[in-house]
Design a protein around this motif. Sequence first.
Motif, PDB file in Angstrom:
ATOM      1  N   LYS A   1      -6.982   3.283   2.647  1.00  0.00           N
ATOM      2  CA  LYS A   1      -7.259   2.915   4.033  1.00  0.00           C
ATOM      3  C   LYS A   1      -5.949   2.794   4.805  1.00  0.00           C
ATOM      4  N   PRO A   2      -5.989   2.967   6.106  1.00  0.00           N
ATOM      5  CA  PRO A   2      -4.774   2.838   6.915  1.00  0.00           C
ATOM      6  C   PRO A   2      -4.153   1.453   6.747  1.00  0.00           C
ATOM      7  N   GLY A   3      -2.835   1.450   6.700  1.00  0.00           N
ATOM      8  CA  GLY A   3      -2.114   0.190   6.617  1.00  0.00           C
ATOM      9  C   GLY A   3      -1.780  -0.264   5.212  1.00  0.00           C
ATOM     10  N   GLN A   4      -2.382   0.331   4.192  1.00  0.00           N
ATOM     11  CA  GLN A   4      -2.084  -0.124   2.845  1.00  0.00           C
ATOM     12  C   GLN A   4      -0.692   0.356   2.434  1.00  0.00           C
ATOM     13  N   GLU A   5      -0.025  -0.467   1.627  1.00  0.00           N
ATOM     14  CA  GLU A   5       1.339  -0.154   1.219  1.00  0.00           C
ATOM     15  C   GLU A   5       1.350   0.983   0.198  1.00  0.00           C
TER      16      GLU A   5
ATOM     17  N   THR B   1       5.742   8.105   9.020  1.00  0.00           N
ATOM     18  CA  THR B   1       5.789   6.649   8.949  1.00  0.00           C
ATOM     19  C   THR B   1       7.183   6.240   8.492  1.00  0.00           C
TER      20      THR B   1
ATOM     21  N   GLN C   1       3.620   2.711   4.772  1.00  0.00           N
ATOM     22  CA  GLN C   1       2.209   2.378   4.931  1.00  0.00           C
ATOM     23  C   GLN C   1       1.428   3.628   5.313  1.00  0.00           C
ATOM     24  N   GLN C   2       0.229   3.742   4.755  1.00  0.00           N
ATOM     25  CA  GLN C   2      -0.627   4.867   5.105  1.00  0.00           C
ATOM     26  C   GLN C   2      -0.962   4.808   6.587  1.00  0.00           C
ATOM     27  N   PRO C   3      -0.746   5.905   7.315  1.00  0.00           N
ATOM     28  CA  PRO C   3      -1.009   5.880   8.756  1.00  0.00           C
ATOM     29  C   PRO C   3      -2.501   5.922   9.071  1.00  0.00           C
ATOM     30  N   GLY C   4      -2.817   5.457  10.264  1.00  0.00           N
ATOM     31  CA  GLY C   4      -4.182   5.576  10.773  1.00  0.00           C
ATOM     32  C   GLY C   4      -4.257   6.752  11.732  1.00  0.00           C
TER      33      GLY C   4
END
Length: 360
Positions: free
Chosen positions: A250-254, A295, A308-311
């Motif tokens: 998911k977006p935001g995860q490290e 990112t 962080q995974q981007p959204g």
Amino acid sequence: MLGSTILAAAVALFGVSHALPFTPAGGLGTNSTPPVYRPLSDFDLHSLNLALHQEYIELDLFHYGLARFSVEEFEAAGLNAEDRYLLEFMADQEVGHAKMLTNIIGPEKAAKPCNYSYPFQTVHEFVDFNRKLTRWGESGTYGFLEHLNSRPAAELLLQAITTEARQQMIFRQFEGLFPMPFWFVPSITQSMHWTLLAPYITSCPADNFHLGWQNFPALNVTNEPNATALVQQSNLKPAITHNLTQPLSKPGQEIKLSWEAPGKPVGPNGTYTTATNATQAKFVAWISQLNTTYTPLTLTSNFSGTTQQPGGEIYGNGTFPTVNGTVFVAVTDADPFVTPFNLTMLNPHVVAGPAVYTSG
């Protein structure tokens, strides 16, 4: 006089573009000039040989898996006799693809089959590796297809790679994943493709064609989402489709990354060496649907860092997540604006990678 007449007739027949009926003006290769199905440049020759290496490893891999695992092991993973026949048929497809590319390149310069090593121990891991390998094979071909000087060769290769796109989706179905969680399939450059492929080629015939593409230092996503574990925990079996309620990412995860220093021998017989033209690692490039998104990279050592995974969504809110499915990540020293057609402009900025990232 007769010779001049024949020459003039030949020019009239093959050298002049005649508009076909019901054909708007423009386009390439639409006149009466006979198509030439061979490499027309070094770019063509090295690109088509890269594609041939991909065909060979897929042919070997599909047969290896069928021989390595027992009927009982396949059945325990939910793959029955009909599924195994489909896998064998996909290997047969690779025979045709390799023959087609060899015919285009010519036997003197066409790559020959090599020896390979694979990183799996179970049927589930075998299927997962196939999903990743067919993704970089498909994406790598899309990356150069429209740049080939030989448009006739590109047309034939297109007919092969669209077949392999179906293979990639089948491996997702074999794994128990949603078959196509994306709107667009990303492309990558030849050097990115070769970076991913070469480590699994252990040796080749001594006279094999030497590819001119760059091998970037290897990149590892140390906490990459584990599709195999999720499928097994969820007790999902091979199926046409599964609508997973638990996302792989998911977006935001490290995201934790580590990479190798340049200068490592890699590929067949260790005859290639990893290299980079980039400077200090600063960003992570996410190569996904129509986009290369960056990112910031937080360094934790000279050869590791986090991001962080981007959204974001492809066409804005309410459309579809940009990062989904099997995508590619690379560590870079800058964040240049690139598009799918000129992604090669990113190569000089790659510190390491790409790595395959399973986001969904």
